[in-house]
Design an enzyme around this catalytic site. Structure first.
Site, PDB file in Angstrom:
ATOM      1  CB  SER A   1      19.762 -33.272 -88.585  1.00 22.57           C
ATOM      2  OG  SER A   1      18.669 -32.356 -88.577  1.00 22.57           O
TER       3      SER A   1
ATOM      4  CE1 TYR B   1      17.546 -36.686 -85.826  1.00 19.85           C
ATOM      5  CE2 TYR B   1      17.066 -34.211 -86.148  1.00 19.85           C
ATOM      6  CZ  TYR B   1      17.493 -35.559 -86.498  1.00 19.85           C
ATOM      7  OH  TYR B   1      17.658 -35.691 -88.176  1.00 19.85           O
TER       8      TYR B   1
ATOM      9  CE  LYS C   1      20.871 -37.142 -87.017  1.00 16.46           C
ATOM     10  NZ  LYS C   1      21.638 -38.392 -87.886  1.00 16.46           N
TER      11      LYS C   1
END
Length: 262
Positions: free
Chosen positions: A146, A159, A163
């Site tokens: 991401s 997150y 990632k």
């Protein structure tokens, strides 16, 4: 012809998180290029719908409905592919995602869960798939990372950290598995999937996100699927250890969660 290099005729792929969104679009794209696919996610009805789309383009799909948050379960998909289709050539580690939280609400346990779901599962499947691929013609692994793995934004600590780790795992695994297995990744921006439904259904918020994106639109699942096909097919034969940025040109998040100062 150059387009022949994008074909995966009679190859076999495993796609995780394949019930909807990027995973579903990727599974169908690989089938359109000639591959049979093992599709796995939690919800069987979603997978059955993807399998029908695969069958419609003349390829076979093997459905595995399972809780893929367990690395051992994910790893088992490599052997499932070998049993179902006799080989394994492509792995797409699409599993992932974590709810946003500010740092002070992000426990160590929550961070570790994010890492396990986004990184440990990809490692487990890649590690299990490698011997099966090496028993054949080698292969290609593609991870889905991401933009939040390379830029900063409030609320994305767990997150984004996971990632970023996934992107680095991609680079390191590429060295370990070269030259017969290529490992690359795709770092995606905002893509119109169910994960963004609540945001994208708000016209005002969607408009702000589009204006903050250089290409002035939200990505589509097929934008990512096309990049995966490139990396997985002979078209990308001279790439390994790379992470393609399929994000509309973003250099910063296009969504402000509005979290207050601590």
């Amino acid at each position: 012809m150059i387009l022949d290099r994008f074909l995966l005729t009679d190859r076999v792929a495993v796609v995780t998180g394949a019930g909807r969104g990027i995973g579903a679009a990727t599974a169908v794209a690989l089938a359109e290029a000639g591959a049979d696919v093992v599709v796995s996610a939690r919800t069987k009805d979603d997978l059955d719908a993807v399998a029908e789309r695969v069958s419609a383009v003349g390829r076979r799909a093997h459905v595995v409905a399972a809780d893929l948050s367990d690395p051992d379960t994910v790893a088992g998909l490599a052997e499932t592919a070998r049993e179902a289709f006799g080989r394994l050539d492509v792995v797409v580690n699409n599993l992932g995602g974590t709810y946003p939280r500010p740092l002070l609400d992000t426990s160590t346990e929550f961070l570790e869960q994010a890492f396990r779901f986004n990184v440990s599962t990809a490692h487990a499947l890649t590690r299990a798939a490698a011997p099966v691929m090496l028993a054949g013609d080698g292969g290609a692994v593609v991870t889905i990372s991401s933009i939040m793995g390379r830029v900063s934004g409030r609320g994305f600590l767990a997150y984004g950290t996971a990632k970023a780790a996934l992107a680095q795992l991609t680079r390191l695994a590429a060295y370990d598995l070269a030259p017969r297995i290529r490992v690359n990744g795709v770092a995606v921006g905002s893509v119109a999937t169910s994960a963004l439904d609540l945001v994208l259904d708000n016209d005002e918020v969607r408009g702000r996100m589009e204006r903050a994106t250089p290409l002035r639109r939200i990505g589509e699942a097929q934008d990512v699927a096309a990049a995966v096909l490139y990396l997985a097919s002979p078209a990308g034969a001279y790439l390994t250890g790379k992470v393609l940025e399929v994000d509309g040109g973003l250099q910063a998040p296009n969504l402000d969660l509005g979290l207050p100062d601590p």
